[in-house]
Design a protein around this motif. Structure first.
Motif, PDB file in Angstrom:
ATOM      1  N   ASP A  20       0.824  -1.203   0.000  1.00 38.62           N
ATOM      2  CA  ASP A  20       0.000   0.000   0.000  1.00 38.62           C
ATOM      3  C   ASP A  20       0.867   1.264   0.000  1.00 38.62           C
ATOM      4  O   ASP A  20       1.541   1.562   0.982  1.00 38.62           O
ATOM      5  CB  ASP A  20      -0.909  -0.032   1.226  1.00 38.62           C
ATOM      6  CG  ASP A  20      -1.863   1.123   1.299  1.00 38.62           C
ATOM      7  OD1 ASP A  20      -1.863   1.986   0.397  1.00 38.62           O
ATOM      8  OD2 ASP A  20      -2.628   1.172   2.278  1.00 38.62           O
ATOM      9  N   GLU A  65       0.216  -6.594  -1.151  1.00 37.50           N
ATOM     10  CA  GLU A  65      -1.072  -6.357  -1.780  1.00 37.50           C
ATOM     11  C   GLU A  65      -1.269  -7.287  -2.986  1.00 37.50           C
ATOM     12  O   GLU A  65      -1.481  -6.843  -4.117  1.00 37.50           O
ATOM     13  CB  GLU A  65      -1.226  -4.889  -2.170  1.00 37.50           C
ATOM     14  CG  GLU A  65      -1.870  -4.068  -1.088  1.00 37.50           C
ATOM     15  CD  GLU A  65      -3.275  -4.557  -0.792  1.00 37.50           C
ATOM     16  OE1 GLU A  65      -3.417  -5.494   0.028  1.00 37.50           O
ATOM     17  OE2 GLU A  65      -4.218  -4.049  -1.383  1.00 37.50           O
ATOM     18  N   TYR A  67      -3.757  -9.182  -3.617  1.00 39.88           N
ATOM     19  CA  TYR A  67      -5.101  -9.070  -4.185  1.00 39.88           C
ATOM     20  C   TYR A  67      -5.221  -7.864  -5.114  1.00 39.88           C
ATOM     21  O   TYR A  67      -5.964  -7.914  -6.097  1.00 39.88           O
ATOM     22  CB  TYR A  67      -6.147  -9.016  -3.090  1.00 39.88           C
ATOM     23  CG  TYR A  67      -6.230 -10.278  -2.245  1.00 39.88           C
ATOM     24  CD1 TYR A  67      -5.883 -11.526  -2.755  1.00 39.88           C
ATOM     25  CD2 TYR A  67      -6.654 -10.223  -0.931  1.00 39.88           C
ATOM     26  CE1 TYR A  67      -5.961 -12.670  -1.987  1.00 39.88           C
ATOM     27  CE2 TYR A  67      -6.751 -11.367  -0.155  1.00 39.88           C
ATOM     28  CZ  TYR A  67      -6.397 -12.583  -0.686  1.00 39.88           C
ATOM     29  OH  TYR A  67      -6.479 -13.720   0.087  1.00 39.88           O
ATOM     30  N   HIS A  95      -2.793  -9.145   2.063  1.00 37.08           N
ATOM     31  CA  HIS A  95      -3.567  -8.472   3.102  1.00 37.08           C
ATOM     32  C   HIS A  95      -5.040  -8.824   2.878  1.00 37.08           C
ATOM     33  O   HIS A  95      -5.559  -8.636   1.787  1.00 37.08           O
ATOM     34  CB  HIS A  95      -3.398  -6.950   3.010  1.00 37.08           C
ATOM     35  CG  HIS A  95      -2.016  -6.484   3.302  1.00 37.08           C
ATOM     36  ND1 HIS A  95      -1.414  -6.641   4.527  1.00 37.08           N
ATOM     37  CD2 HIS A  95      -1.104  -5.852   2.529  1.00 37.08           C
ATOM     38  CE1 HIS A  95      -0.198  -6.131   4.499  1.00 37.08           C
ATOM     39  NE2 HIS A  95       0.020  -5.653   3.287  1.00 37.08           N
ATOM     40  N   GLU A  96      -5.686  -9.355   3.907  1.00 33.91           N
ATOM     41  CA  GLU A  96      -7.105  -9.697   3.792  1.00 33.91           C
ATOM     42  C   GLU A  96      -7.945  -8.427   3.672  1.00 33.91           C
ATOM     43  O   GLU A  96      -7.476  -7.326   3.956  1.00 33.91           O
ATOM     44  CB  GLU A  96      -7.554 -10.540   4.979  1.00 33.91           C
ATOM     45  CG  GLU A  96      -6.968 -11.942   4.973  1.00 33.91           C
ATOM     46  CD  GLU A  96      -7.446 -12.807   3.797  1.00 33.91           C
ATOM     47  OE1 GLU A  96      -8.363 -12.414   3.058  1.00 33.91           O
ATOM     48  OE2 GLU A  96      -6.892 -13.904   3.631  1.00 33.91           O
ATOM     49  N   GLU A  97      -9.190  -8.605   3.272  1.00 32.99           N
ATOM     50  CA  GLU A  97     -10.050  -7.465   2.930  1.00 32.99           C
ATOM     51  C   GLU A  97     -10.262  -6.477   4.068  1.00 32.99           C
ATOM     52  O   GLU A  97     -10.502  -5.304   3.837  1.00 32.99           O
ATOM     53  CB  GLU A  97     -11.399  -7.948   2.389  1.00 32.99           C
ATOM     54  CG  GLU A  97     -12.317  -8.595   3.406  1.00 32.99           C
ATOM     55  CD  GLU A  97     -12.142 -10.091   3.543  1.00 32.99           C
ATOM     56  OE1 GLU A  97     -13.090 -10.729   4.029  1.00 32.99           O
ATOM     57  OE2 GLU A  97     -11.092 -10.635   3.175  1.00 32.99           O
ATOM     58  N   HIS A  99      -7.934  -5.737   6.392  1.00 32.69           N
ATOM     59  CA  HIS A  99      -6.633  -5.243   6.848  1.00 32.69           C
ATOM     60  C   HIS A  99      -6.490  -3.771   6.479  1.00 32.69           C
ATOM     61  O   HIS A  99      -6.956  -3.340   5.423  1.00 32.69           O
ATOM     62  CB  HIS A  99      -5.513  -6.072   6.211  1.00 32.69           C
ATOM     63  CG  HIS A  99      -4.165  -5.829   6.803  1.00 32.69           C
ATOM     64  ND1 HIS A  99      -3.381  -4.755   6.458  1.00 32.69           N
ATOM     65  CD2 HIS A  99      -3.462  -6.528   7.725  1.00 32.69           C
ATOM     66  CE1 HIS A  99      -2.253  -4.796   7.127  1.00 32.69           C
ATOM     67  NE2 HIS A  99      -2.279  -5.871   7.908  1.00 32.69           N
ATOM     68  N   SER A 102      -5.258  -3.134   2.986  1.00 32.71           N
ATOM     69  CA  SER A 102      -5.993  -3.656   1.837  1.00 32.71           C
ATOM     70  C   SER A 102      -6.514  -2.483   1.016  1.00 32.71           C
ATOM     71  O   SER A 102      -7.242  -1.635   1.525  1.00 32.71           O
ATOM     72  CB  SER A 102      -7.166  -4.536   2.287  1.00 32.71           C
ATOM     73  OG  SER A 102      -7.973  -4.859   1.167  1.00 32.71           O
ATOM     74  N   THR A 103      -6.139  -2.435  -0.244  1.00 33.58           N
ATOM     75  CA  THR A 103      -6.586  -1.354  -1.113  1.00 33.58           C
ATOM     76  C   THR A 103      -7.793  -1.752  -1.955  1.00 33.58           C
ATOM     77  O   THR A 103      -8.417  -0.894  -2.580  1.00 33.58           O
ATOM     78  CB  THR A 103      -5.449  -0.897  -2.048  1.00 33.58           C
ATOM     79  OG1 THR A 103      -5.030  -2.003  -2.852  1.00 33.58           O
ATOM     80  CG2 THR A 103      -4.269  -0.359  -1.255  1.00 33.58           C
ATOM     81  N   THR A 104      -8.130  -3.043  -1.977  1.00 33.30           N
ATOM     82  CA  THR A 104      -9.245  -3.515  -2.802  1.00 33.30           C
ATOM     83  C   THR A 104     -10.487  -3.865  -1.986  1.00 33.30           C
ATOM     84  O   THR A 104     -11.586  -3.852  -2.520  1.00 33.30           O
ATOM     85  CB  THR A 104      -8.862  -4.768  -3.609  1.00 33.30           C
ATOM     86  OG1 THR A 104      -8.621  -5.844  -2.701  1.00 33.30           O
ATOM     87  CG2 THR A 104      -7.648  -4.516  -4.490  1.00 33.30           C
ATOM     88  N   ASN A 107     -11.144 -10.436  -1.193  1.00 34.96           N
ATOM     89  CA  ASN A 107     -10.431 -11.587  -0.672  1.00 34.96           C
ATOM     90  C   ASN A 107     -10.255 -12.612  -1.788  1.00 34.96           C
ATOM     91  O   ASN A 107     -10.704 -12.405  -2.919  1.00 34.96           O
ATOM     92  CB  ASN A 107     -11.155 -12.173   0.550  1.00 34.96           C
ATOM     93  CG  ASN A 107     -12.547 -12.670   0.217  1.00 34.96           C
ATOM     94  OD1 ASN A 107     -12.825 -13.151  -0.879  1.00 34.96           O
ATOM     95  ND2 ASN A 107     -13.454 -12.557   1.177  1.00 34.96           N
TER      96      ASN A 107
END
Length: 170
Positions: A20, A65, A67, A95-97, A99, A102-104, A107
């Motif tokens: 991130d 990141e 994902y 990174h899980e959703e 976290h 998490s930028t997205t 998952n």
């Protein structure tokens, strides 16, 4: 790729992912499509040799990141008639959703479903860094979920213990 017909028909894309940049601006990008238009094998090799560079900037934690990279890759400029394969190569968990990095907000299951809906097959290669055994189970579970084959309990993920360099984001 040796035959002329295959060289003319097969195209490649390359997406880099790191971590991130809101937290670590020196990383330059969180995920980046290095091939807005898919390229032939010669250009792909050139990209790998000359432009796809690992960062020397460290991250806050070991996870990356992944994902975001997958999400970017799924948005590639696929041809309508193409057989679509996305190869994930990584050495760290995602990174899980929920976290903070998490930028997205996505998952592995959500991205696997998006891939199936787009007709994309995900194959994952998990590079096992012997210094980060505490991350192996997390990443293995995520990579297996990303590459799960529809209608089965099987996935298209593989593990490799041949990781000799220090951890740098790809």
């Amino acid at each position: 790729m040796a035959g002329d017909e295959m060289r003319e028909r097969v195209r490649f894309g390359l997406v880099g992912y790191r971590d991130d940049t809101r937290k670590i601006p020196a990383l330059e990008f969180t995920s980046k499509n290095l091939t807005p238009e898919l390229v032939d094998v010669e250009r792909f090799i050139q990209l790998l040799e000359q432009e796809a560079k690992a960062t020397l900037v460290g991250s806050i934690d070991y996870a990356e990141e992944v994902y975001a990279g997958m999400d970017t890759g799924l948005g590639s400029a696929w041809r309508d008639d193409a057989m679509r394969f996305l190869f994930l190569i990584g050495d760290a968990s995602a990174h899980e959703e929920d976290h903070e990095q998490s930028t997205t907000g996505k998952n592995a299951a959500v991205l696997n479903l998006a891939a199936r809906q787009a007709g994309v097959r995900i194959l994952a290669l998990h590079l096992l860094d012997p210094r980060m055994t505490s991350d192996h189970a997390i990443a293995s579970r995520q990579y297996a979920s990303l590459s799960r084959i529809e209608g089965t309990d099987q996935s298209a993920d593989r593990k490799s213990t041949r990781l000799n360099s220090s951890h740098v984001s790809q």
